[in-house]
Design a protein around this motif. Structure first.
Motif, PDB file in Angstrom:
ATOM      1  N   SER A  93      59.440 -17.670-110.761  1.00  0.00           N
ATOM      2  CA  SER A  93      60.099 -18.607-111.679  1.00  0.00           C
ATOM      3  C   SER A  93      61.050 -19.548-110.953  1.00  0.00           C
ATOM      4  N   GLN A 108      58.633 -23.229-105.980  1.00  0.00           N
ATOM      5  CA  GLN A 108      58.371 -24.665-106.038  1.00  0.00           C
ATOM      6  C   GLN A 108      57.028 -25.000-106.688  1.00  0.00           C
ATOM      7  N   LYS A 109      56.149 -23.983-106.829  1.00  0.00           N
ATOM      8  CA  LYS A 109      54.836 -24.231-107.414  1.00  0.00           C
ATOM      9  C   LYS A 109      54.960 -24.269-108.931  1.00  0.00           C
ATOM     10  N   LYS A 110      54.667 -25.425-109.517  1.00  0.00           N
ATOM     11  CA  LYS A 110      54.872 -25.626-110.942  1.00  0.00           C
ATOM     12  C   LYS A 110      54.013 -24.688-111.794  1.00  0.00           C
ATOM     13  N   ARG A 149      57.703 -18.059-116.233  1.00  0.00           N
ATOM     14  CA  ARG A 149      58.598 -18.311-117.367  1.00  0.00           C
ATOM     15  C   ARG A 149      57.923 -17.943-118.688  1.00  0.00           C
ATOM     16  N   GLN A 191      55.451 -21.214-111.540  1.00  0.00           N
ATOM     17  CA  GLN A 191      56.741 -21.242-112.229  1.00  0.00           C
ATOM     18  C   GLN A 191      56.548 -21.174-113.741  1.00  0.00           C
ATOM     19  N   GLY A 192      55.600 -21.973-114.241  1.00  0.00           N
ATOM     20  CA  GLY A 192      55.318 -21.972-115.676  1.00  0.00           C
ATOM     21  C   GLY A 192      54.786 -20.627-116.149  1.00  0.00           C
TER      22      GLY A 192
END
Length: 234
Positions: A46, A49-51, A58, A54-55
């Motif tokens: 989370s 840096q990897k979106k 979360r 991260q998504g």
């Protein structure tokens, strides 16, 4: 005919119910260890840096915190075997402890991830940057500077999460596991519910005492760790 209560039987009931304490502790500490591992990975993802990752992390936190634990138990214990039986994986024959430990590990991982994330972010970034400026690698800075401080910050939250996790072990009885509450219900059923008030009072006392012990143990760990850190930096 009036209803009578035998409150003098409560100490004896506590002793009988405590026979199931080892099962509850196995569930608690297994779930705690696994949820910390999952939580660490989710927290790292989370904050990465990897979106996409991260998504996902979360979303994992939001989902696990939003779905009631009891619903997750039934999804895994009743729903998953039904889904996997057609492909030859017969989970209905597996030990019930697997399902309750897996469920509690997954649901608790969200709180553990948030605990780890907030503890990490609470450490001043300037200290890490200062460590890097004097020649430390990222791993050295984390091990020597960031982690010791983050761990100290996390101790009170870890205690709160342990208490919450311990109380959620009481849901194990819903799938037939003889944990503390399962043992209490079994004792009550033997008398056809005649002593159910005394049995549940005894159970409440056990849960309360163990929660107090966890809280006091956490406070003792925090004091000891803080003193150790002060001596180390003196």
């Amino acid at each position: 005919m009036g209803i009578t209560y035998d409150f003098a039987s409560i100490p004896g009931l506590i002793v009988r119910i405590l026979n199931a304490l080892p099962v509850t502790l196995i569930i608690l500490f297994s779930s705690l260890a696994i949820s910390l591992g999952i939580g660490a990975l989710v927290a790292a993802g989370s904050m990465g840096q990897k979106k996409g990752l991260q998504g996902f992390c979360r979303g994992w936190i939001a989902f696990m915190r939003g779905v009631p634990t009891l619903v997750m138990i039934f999804l895994l214990y009743l729903g998953l075997p039904q889904l996997l039986d057609p492909i030859g994986i017969h989970m209905s024959q597996w030990n019930k402890l697997f399902f309750i430990i897996t469920t509690l590990s997954l649901t608790a991982s969200a709180n553990m991830a948030e605990m780890i994330r907030t503890s990490y972010l609470a450490v001043d970034k300037g200290q890490r940057e200062a460590a890097l400026s004097v020649g430390m690698t990222n791993s050295m800075a984390f091990k020597r500077i960031v982690f010791p401080q983050a761990f100290g910050i996390a101790i009170p939250m870890l205690g709160n999460n342990m208490v919450a996790l311990f109380k959620e072990t009481s849901l194990a009885f819903t799938i037939g596991i003889l944990d503390i509450l399962g043992r209490a219900r079994s004792i009550s059923s033997m008398s056809y519910g005649a002593n159910k008030l005394e049995v549940y009072i005894a159970s409440a006392i056990i849960y309360w005492i163990i929660c107090v012990l966890i809280e006091q143990g956490t406070k003792a760990l925090e004091r000891s760790y803080t003193k150790g850190r002060k001596r180390a930096t003196a």
